[in-house]
Design a protein around this motif. Sequence first.
Motif, PDB file in Angstrom:
ATOM      1  N   ASP A 117      41.038   7.501  27.583  1.00 41.54           N
ATOM      2  CA  ASP A 117      42.217   6.742  27.172  1.00 41.54           C
ATOM      3  C   ASP A 117      43.391   7.665  26.924  1.00 41.54           C
ATOM      4  O   ASP A 117      43.237   8.801  26.466  1.00 41.54           O
ATOM      5  N   VAL A 118      44.574   7.148  27.217  1.00 44.53           N
ATOM      6  CA  VAL A 118      45.822   7.843  26.923  1.00 44.53           C
ATOM      7  C   VAL A 118      46.496   7.117  25.761  1.00 44.53           C
ATOM      8  O   VAL A 118      46.668   5.900  25.797  1.00 44.53           O
ATOM      9  N   THR A 168      47.959   3.704  32.663  1.00 45.15           N
ATOM     10  CA  THR A 168      47.382   4.221  31.425  1.00 45.15           C
ATOM     11  C   THR A 168      47.911   3.486  30.201  1.00 45.15           C
ATOM     12  O   THR A 168      47.321   3.568  29.124  1.00 45.15           O
ATOM     13  N   SER A 173      42.059   1.736  30.229  1.00 36.41           N
ATOM     14  CA  SER A 173      41.414   3.045  30.318  1.00 36.41           C
ATOM     15  C   SER A 173      41.486   3.586  31.741  1.00 36.41           C
ATOM     16  O   SER A 173      41.754   2.852  32.702  1.00 36.41           O
ATOM     17  N   THR A 174      41.223   4.871  31.854  1.00 35.55           N
ATOM     18  CA  THR A 174      41.232   5.546  33.152  1.00 35.55           C
ATOM     19  C   THR A 174      39.821   5.983  33.500  1.00 35.55           C
ATOM     20  O   THR A 174      39.137   6.600  32.689  1.00 35.55           O
ATOM     21  N   ALA A 226      46.924   8.703  36.975  1.00 31.59           N
ATOM     22  CA  ALA A 226      46.448   8.347  35.641  1.00 31.59           C
ATOM     23  C   ALA A 226      45.791   9.542  34.956  1.00 31.59           C
ATOM     24  O   ALA A 226      46.026   9.807  33.765  1.00 31.59           O
ATOM     25  N   TYR A 227      44.973  10.271  35.697  1.00 30.78           N
ATOM     26  CA  TYR A 227      44.337  11.463  35.110  1.00 30.78           C
ATOM     27  C   TYR A 227      45.363  12.560  34.824  1.00 30.78           C
ATOM     28  O   TYR A 227      45.172  13.379  33.916  1.00 30.78           O
ATOM     29  N   PHE A 277      46.656  11.756  31.460  1.00 31.86           N
ATOM     30  CA  PHE A 277      45.652  12.131  30.461  1.00 31.86           C
ATOM     31  C   PHE A 277      45.654  13.639  30.229  1.00 31.86           C
ATOM     32  O   PHE A 277      45.618  14.104  29.076  1.00 31.86           O
TER      33      PHE A 277
END
Length: 294
Positions: free
Chosen positions: A122-123, A211, A215-216, A47-48, A51
């Motif tokens: 957030d993405v 994502t 949110s991450t 997930a990061y 982002f």
Amino acid sequence: MEVIVNQLSAGLSLGSILLLAAVGLSLTFGQMGVINMAHGEFIMAGAYTAFTVQQVLGHAGVSLLLSIPIAFLVGGALGLLVEGLLLRRMYHRPLDTLLVTFGVSLVLQQVARDVFGAPSVDVRLPELLQGPVEVLGVPVPASRVFLLALAVIVVAALALVLHRTSLGRRIRAVVLSRDLAEVSGISSRRTDQLTFFIGSGLAGVAGVALTLVGSTSPTLGTTYIVDAFLVVVAGGIGQIRGAVLAAAGLGVLQAFVEYSTTASIAKVLVLVAVVAFLQLRPQGIFSVRTRGLA
């Protein structure tokens, strides 16, 4: 009709996320007997990754597509690192691997806090996924359709690898009998490494998918790791087709129960349903028969 289609799409969307989160775990758990509590942090790393790629590229659509293979490599690299440094001597010692990987998960969460901060990030959704699409005349969020398509593609690709490549044949041989595979000239050590890389990489892909729905944060993985294990156990240890059926069933069940109750009650009832099912069929939906030298 509209309510049924909406809840069914929501359930399949949730099932797609559960499947992406669980399919890699099912692969590694079934072959190596490793209870990888850090699998959730591999999801968080994916997930990061999404982002970070979006922050660098800016374009939401291009960054999403690029994030999928990059997250696969990031998750796989983390998996290889953990496997090589800690897990290689603990195969089929599930309690030891549980404790060790739980410690790894805490370390990775703190690393994420140090690098990205504690607040959630957030993405942005690509424009194509922001609106609805019509399914049976009912508007359904496009992001749900994308998640379902992504899950289908991932499972199809994994099935192709397992059943149409030499790597897949080696993986299946080691699952059936590690000793027989070794005496047949198959390097179980090399096969374990590749399997763990693929399973951890799929966790990274699951992180990219997450994502699209929220949110991450550094604790993202802890939200889904228990559900992923439920899917693995209910589907049958190491059984990909069982994971597919379990994820779809649990996702749809939770969506319909949540519609008439609350999210918390729905999770509890789904857990009760899994426990009741395992009382009737402890091996899960499917089981694998193994062979030994003796």
